[in-house]
Design a protein around this motif. Structure first.
Motif: not given
Length: 470
Positions: A89-92, A48-60, A139-143
């Protein structure tokens, strides 16, 4: 079976509702404890794309560093480079306490996480670079995903100013499948920072110099939607010293030698032989150096035009020498110069090349022109109309005396006509020789103008090329 499918469906729905919100609580500050938490809360969601809501884009965020310029192929219009590509990118919702878990970042296998499908639009060949199996999670969820890639990309090469050409090749990074509502691409560094870092790590020192890098974000709009992209422009400058030494300098030497061949007498046979030897040597030189010239079907390099004009001038100078030699040793030199040629060459071109027309020699003052004596006794009268007056005390001429006078009259007339033809032929020969001298001087002027213009053009283009300092 139905119970299993229901359980899977409930699990997926639960994941969609809760998203990736996860704060890891490590029991101990050990790698085992941290990985146990990641295995429990993060790794099962790698599809799954690492967002809490599918309407939220992932900033790469993307950044590149040019490590090597392997080659530029003019024939196939491709550029081969070695890059370091960094994706972030961030894992929300993912985070952990650095002191509690004992580390700020940890490397995990790539297949354990969701990775964006970023590719290069200009790819023309398979990426044969070594694959890196791990990525960093902070540790901030940053990949943080850093990988080397060998890029064989298409590039529209402009070789008109070869070997002083500057190439501008673009590399466009973007998602292959996801629209900009799902993945948005952003560049992490400025053009100056990328160029400085690339110069620090650049390993190759071949034909091409990295002259500049520019970066900009853009969108590609299609019927189904819009794609977010980051476009890098890599500016390359060719090192021209090899081609100047092997191509331009020898060619200029041969042209200069042919220029000095005009100091030889135009009607000399040695001059023709000398020019034929130069043409043969120049042709062999072009055949040997043909592999150094670029091959493309769209534009003709300026250096090819230079070589063609140089060869054309050499051939023209040889033909002009043959023409002058023909004038000097022609079998019918008494034929007069055509009027149009005399006006064009002797009246106009002679002034252009600063070669004034020579005046008639002093022997023309004794030239006998029948037309000039028209209406006068241009020839000795016939004997029937010729009455010899007898002077007082002289005896009347006898018939044998008249016959002798007639013979002398005919002989003198024949001699005078031959002398007139001789002087007319000499004047025609002088005019033909003057035509040859004017053409020779004109071709010499063309040579001087061409060499001067070529040197100035080469110097200007070389200076413009070097303005892109590496």
């Amino acid at each position: 079976m139905i119970v299993v499918k229901r359980a899977e469906l409930i699990f997926i729905c639960f994941m969609l509702l809760h998203g990736f919100a996860a704060t890891l609580n490590c029991r101990k500050a050990t790698p085992e404890s941290l990985f146990a938490e990641l295995e429990k809360n993060v790794f099962p969601k790698n599809l799954l794309r690492p967002v809490n809501n599918f309407s939220t884009p992932t900033i790469v965020t993307i950044g590149i560093t040019v490590v090597g310029i392997i080659g530029v192929d003019e024939k196939s219009q491709t550029l081969t480079t070695l890059l370091w590509q960094v994706l972030e990118w961030d894992i929300e919702g993912l985070s952990w306490d650095e002191k509690e878990c004992g580390t700020k970042r940890v490397s995990v296998p790539r297949e354990k996480l969701w990775v964006p499908d970023v590719f290069i639009t200009q790819f023309t060949d398979e990426d044969k670079s070594p694959k890196t199996p791990y990525v960093y999670i902070f540790n901030t969820g940053r990949v943080y995903d850093d990988t080397p890639i060998r890029v064989v990309s298409s590039c529209r090469l402009e070789i008109y100013t070869f070997p002083f050409d500057i190439q501008n090749c673009s590399l466009t990074f973007g998602s292959y499948l996801h629209f900009d509502t799902e993945i948005r691409m952003m560049h992490s560094s400025t053009s100056e920072e990328i160029l400085a870092e690339s110069h620090n790590v650049l390993e190759t020192n071949g034909e091409w110099v990295l002259a500049g890098i520019t970066v900009a974000s853009s969108n590609l709009t299609l019927n189904l939607g819009s794609y977010s992209e980051v476009e890098y422009h890599i500016i390359l400058r060719r090192r021209a010293t090899l081609y100047v030494v092997n191509l331009l300098i020898p060619s200029c030497f041969l042209i200069t030698v042919d220029l000095f061949s005009f100091m030889l007498p135009p009607h000399s046979v040695d001059r023709s032989s000398f020019k034929m030897t130069l043409i043969l040597g120049y042709t062999v030189f072009l055949l040997i150096m043909n592999d150094l010239l670029p091959v493309t079907g769209e534009t003709t390099p300026l250096i090819n035009v230079f070589f063609s004009i140089s060869l054309a001038l050499m051939v023209a100078s040889l033909l002009e020498t043959v023409f002058i030699t023909n004038i000097q040793y022609r079998s019918c030199p008494d034929r007069a110069v055509p009027h149009w040629l005399s006006v064009l060459v002797l009246q106009y071109l002679a002034v252009v090349v600063c070669l004034p027309r020579e005046e008639n020699s002093s022997r023309s003052s004794i030239f006998l022109n029948p037309s000039a004596t028209k209406g006068q006794n241009s020839r000795i009268p016939n004997v029937p109309g010729f009455h010899l007056e007898c002077l007082p005390g002289d005896a009347a001429p006898t018939e044998p005396g008249l016959d002798e006078l007639r013979k002398v009259s005919r002989d003198l007339l024949a001699i005078r006509l031959r002398v007139e033809q001789h002087f007319q032929g000499g004047q025609s020969r002088q005019e033909w020789q003057m035509v040859g001298r004017v053409i020779d001087r004109l071709l010499f002027g063309f040579y001087v103008v061409f060499i001067t213009f070529s040197f100035v053009t080469i110097a200007c283009i070389w200076t413009w090329s070097n303005s892109y300092a590496s």
